[in-house]
Design a protein around this motif. Structure first.
Motif, mmCIF file in Angstrom:
data_model
loop_
_atom_site.group_PDB
_atom_site.id
_atom_site.type_symbol
_atom_site.label_atom_id
_atom_site.label_comp_id
_atom_site.label_asym_id
_atom_site.label_seq_id
_atom_site.Cartn_x
_atom_site.Cartn_y
_atom_site.Cartn_z
ATOM 1 N N PHE A 120 -0.690 -10.155 0.693
ATOM 2 C CA PHE A 120 -0.048 -11.436 0.999
ATOM 3 C C PHE A 120 1.317 -11.523 0.331
ATOM 4 O O PHE A 120 1.575 -10.890 -0.705
ATOM 5 C CB PHE A 120 -0.896 -12.599 0.474
ATOM 6 C CG PHE A 120 -2.231 -12.776 1.135
ATOM 7 C CD1 PHE A 120 -2.399 -13.675 2.175
ATOM 8 C CD2 PHE A 120 -3.334 -12.045 0.703
ATOM 9 C CE1 PHE A 120 -3.631 -13.852 2.778
ATOM 10 C CE2 PHE A 120 -4.581 -12.217 1.294
ATOM 11 C CZ PHE A 120 -4.727 -13.121 2.339
ATOM 12 N N LEU A 121 2.164 -12.370 0.923
ATOM 13 C CA LEU A 121 3.378 -12.844 0.262
ATOM 14 C C LEU A 121 3.202 -14.326 -0.021
ATOM 15 O O LEU A 121 2.930 -15.118 0.891
ATOM 16 C CB LEU A 121 4.612 -12.635 1.135
ATOM 17 C CG LEU A 121 5.058 -11.195 1.373
ATOM 18 C CD1 LEU A 121 6.292 -11.169 2.272
ATOM 19 C CD2 LEU A 121 5.354 -10.478 0.062
ATOM 20 N N VAL A 165 4.743 -8.413 13.470
ATOM 21 C CA VAL A 165 4.962 -9.792 13.054
ATOM 22 C C VAL A 165 3.970 -10.116 11.942
ATOM 23 O O VAL A 165 3.141 -9.289 11.560
ATOM 24 C CB VAL A 165 4.798 -10.781 14.230
ATOM 25 C CG1 VAL A 165 5.885 -10.575 15.255
ATOM 26 C CG2 VAL A 165 3.420 -10.662 14.861
ATOM 27 N N PHE A 166 4.062 -11.328 11.410
ATOM 28 C CA PHE A 166 3.224 -11.743 10.293
ATOM 29 C C PHE A 166 2.545 -13.060 10.642
ATOM 30 O O PHE A 166 2.874 -13.702 11.638
ATOM 31 C CB PHE A 166 4.068 -11.856 9.025
ATOM 32 C CG PHE A 166 4.916 -10.628 8.790
ATOM 33 C CD1 PHE A 166 4.362 -9.496 8.218
ATOM 34 C CD2 PHE A 166 6.244 -10.601 9.187
ATOM 35 C CE1 PHE A 166 5.123 -8.351 8.041
ATOM 36 C CE2 PHE A 166 7.013 -9.458 9.010
ATOM 37 C CZ PHE A 166 6.451 -8.329 8.436
ATOM 38 N N VAL A 197 0.605 -9.806 5.180
ATOM 39 C CA VAL A 197 1.584 -8.763 5.498
ATOM 40 C C VAL A 197 0.991 -7.358 5.488
ATOM 41 O O VAL A 197 1.711 -6.382 5.734
ATOM 42 C CB VAL A 197 2.786 -8.827 4.516
ATOM 43 C CG1 VAL A 197 3.597 -10.092 4.736
ATOM 44 C CG2 VAL A 197 2.323 -8.740 3.060
ATOM 45 N N GLY A 198 -0.290 -7.221 5.213
ATOM 46 C CA GLY A 198 -0.889 -5.890 5.208
ATOM 47 C C GLY A 198 -2.396 -5.940 5.121
ATOM 48 O O GLY A 198 -2.971 -6.919 4.622
ATOM 49 N N GLY A 199 -3.045 -4.876 5.596
ATOM 50 C CA GLY A 199 -4.497 -4.821 5.539
ATOM 51 C C GLY A 199 -5.051 -3.411 5.486
ATOM 52 O O GLY A 199 -6.229 -3.182 5.747
ATOM 53 N N VAL A 217 -4.235 -1.901 -1.007
ATOM 54 C CA VAL A 217 -3.521 -2.485 0.126
ATOM 55 C C VAL A 217 -2.124 -2.922 -0.309
ATOM 56 O O VAL A 217 -1.129 -2.669 0.379
ATOM 57 C CB VAL A 217 -4.313 -3.671 0.714
ATOM 58 C CG1 VAL A 217 -3.537 -4.321 1.852
ATOM 59 C CG2 VAL A 217 -5.679 -3.210 1.200
ATOM 60 N N LYS A 218 -2.039 -3.556 -1.445
ATOM 61 C CA LYS A 218 -0.731 -3.899 -2.013
ATOM 62 C C LYS A 218 0.074 -2.626 -2.259
ATOM 63 O O LYS A 218 1.289 -2.585 -2.018
ATOM 64 C CB LYS A 218 -0.908 -4.676 -3.312
ATOM 65 C CG LYS A 218 0.383 -4.949 -4.059
ATOM 66 C CD LYS A 218 0.130 -5.693 -5.369
ATOM 67 C CE LYS A 218 1.407 -5.826 -6.189
ATOM 68 N NZ LYS A 218 1.175 -6.555 -7.468
ATOM 69 N N GLY A 219 -0.608 -1.574 -2.698
ATOM 70 C CA GLY A 219 0.084 -0.316 -2.968
ATOM 71 C C GLY A 219 0.733 0.266 -1.730
ATOM 72 O O GLY A 219 1.874 0.749 -1.776
#
Length: 468
Positions: A120-121, A165-166, A197-199, A217-219
């Protein structure tokens, strides 16, 4: 007194001009969704029209003369344009002023986190918005990342059809019983407007499941940011990233009479003011156009209208024109007149009880004039003098511009403010004028192409008017 529909007055040539302007405007707001992007695009248009940087003239000690076109770019977020007139600047200027910031979500300084195998952001909302409108809709990210080495990395993701997209998640209707009982303002908490923003986890290829644990996932997200933009997580401390609706503005209606787009407030007035300014030649009084930042949060900061950059720019201009001095500067400001170019609320029959119909703005009836804004008992408002309102009426009628007068909703129903009161501090005449908007401050707002056309025509007539 009901004003006539502007569409009934156009011949084929005017309709062609209207559609051309609308197409250019639609492209402008589709490509420029932040104040930085608007200013950069406006500078390019101004330079193509013969404008040069006032700072270069100051550095060279070059005297300015009637007809000279100059601009001042303030921190990349506000822009001032001047077209020098034949009269002394001390006699006053004709000024258009609009803002180029719009409600959005700003990415926080420490934004990246992982939870439940999603990245997430974290965001903080900017300006007045309804949080519930921002969930479950495609979003894009625009902005810049400033690095310690002095480089600035532009970021735009979510606009190209090939881009990802997000999104901000919403709770499914099957589990939303408690949410549905809440008032709209509380149904979605602003603190929960965090963008997914990612998964997918970052793995080392060893096949060991333990490698995918922790913040993998953040990585992977940080790895992508590093590979694509050359930035690391710490660089986000000095980033300005804005989350906005993804996608272009579109023609609306079977008749294509309207434009649906993000940021009509207030870029519809900014663009028409800019175009009017670029098309003015050899005015009698010096013309000025202001495209400013931070209006949506009170016009504060170094690029908001409450700052002194406009006054400083006029001082520099007058010095080069041989009219230097504090007294002459303040005379010039007090002798000026301004159209505070900002949108007004279009009458919406679905919410008719929020408006007072005979004093409302209607889509398709031309340029709006708000003698006063504010809320409740005109609190926080500029209230234009009757004499100035009459003068503006004469200008519009003389140029055959379709216009209407209006208020922003019923008395005590709400209200709003603009930059008008800040410019009135100088003692100049100021009135709010702009385009009627449906669904103002929503992700996608609506304007009439006829009103866009009449705004341009009205702003140009104001700058070209031979009478002070």
């Amino acid at each position: 007194m009901e004003r006539p529909c502007a569409w009934n007055r156009y011949d084929d040539g005017q309709l062609a001009d209207l559609e051309s302007l609308a197409a250019d405007y639609r492209t402008f707001i589709s490509e420029n969704k932040t104040e930085r992007e608007c200013v950069a695009a406006s500078v390019r248009l101004a330079e193509a029209a013969g404008y040069t940087d006032l700072a270069d003239a100051v550095a060279a000690g070059r005297a300015v003369k009637p007809g000279d076109r100059l601009y001042v770019n303030t921190r990349g977020k506000a822009l001032t344009l001047f077209c020098v007139g034949t009269e002394p600047i001390e006699a006053g200027m004709d000024i258009l002023g609009a803002h180029v910031d719009s409600p959005r979500l700003d990415v926080k300084q420490n934004p990246v986190y992982e939870k439940a195998d999603l990245a997430f952001l974290d965001t903080h909302y900017y300006g007045g918005l309804k949080a519930n409108l921002w969930v479950a809709t495609p979003l894009a990210i625009h902005g810049v990342v400033a690095k310690k080495d002095g480089s600035v990395v532009p970021v735009v993701v979510g606009e190209d059809p090939a881009d990802p997209v997000f999104c901000i998640s919403d709770i499914l209707i099957h589990l939303a019983q408690e949410q549905m009982k809440k008032p709209m303002a509380e149904a979605v908490e602003h603190e929960k407007l965090d963008v997914i923003v990612g998964g997918r986890p970052l793995v080392d290829g060893s096949g060991d499941d333990d490698d995918a644990k922790g913040e993998a996932v953040k990585g992977l997200l940080l790895q992508i940011l590093g590979d694509r933009y050359g930035i690391e997580e710490e660089d986000l401390l000095s980033a300005e990233l804005e989350v906005v609706p993804a996608g272009p503005a579109r023609d609306m209606g079977f008749d294509r009479s309207m434009i649906l787009g993000y940021g009509h407030d207030d870029r519809v007035c900014a663009y028409t003011s800019l175009r009017a300014m670029l098309d003015v030649e050899a005015p009698r009084r010096t013309s000025a156009c202001l495209l400013v930042d931070k209006e949506e949060i009170g016009s504060v900061g170094a690029t908001g209208m409450d700052a002194l950059y406009f006054e400083n720019a006029v001082a520099e201009l007058m010095e080069l024109a041989g009219e230097g001095g504090s007294l002459r500067l303040h005379r010039a400001l007090a002798n000026s007149r301004m159209l505070s170019s900002d949108v007004s609320a279009g009458f919406d029959p679905a919410y008719a009880d929020r408006f007072e119909e005979k004093n409302s703005a209607f889509l398709g009836r031309g340029l709006c004039f708000n003698k006063y804004t504010g809320s409740r008992g005109k609190s926080g408002s500029n209230d234009a003098d009757a004499e100035y309102v009459a003068q503006v009426r004469a200008i519009m009628d003389g140029a055959d511009v379709a216009f209407q007068t209006c208020e922003l909703g019923r008395v005590n129903a709400g209200g709003g403010g603009t930059i008008a009161y800040l410019m009135a501090h100088y003692g100049m005449d100021v009135i709010d004028s702009g385009v009627a908007v449906l669904s103002m401050h929503s992700l996608w707002e609506v304007v009439s192409k006829a009103d866009v056309f009449e705004a341009y025509r009205g702003y140009k007539a104001f700058l070209e008017c031979p009478e002070a």
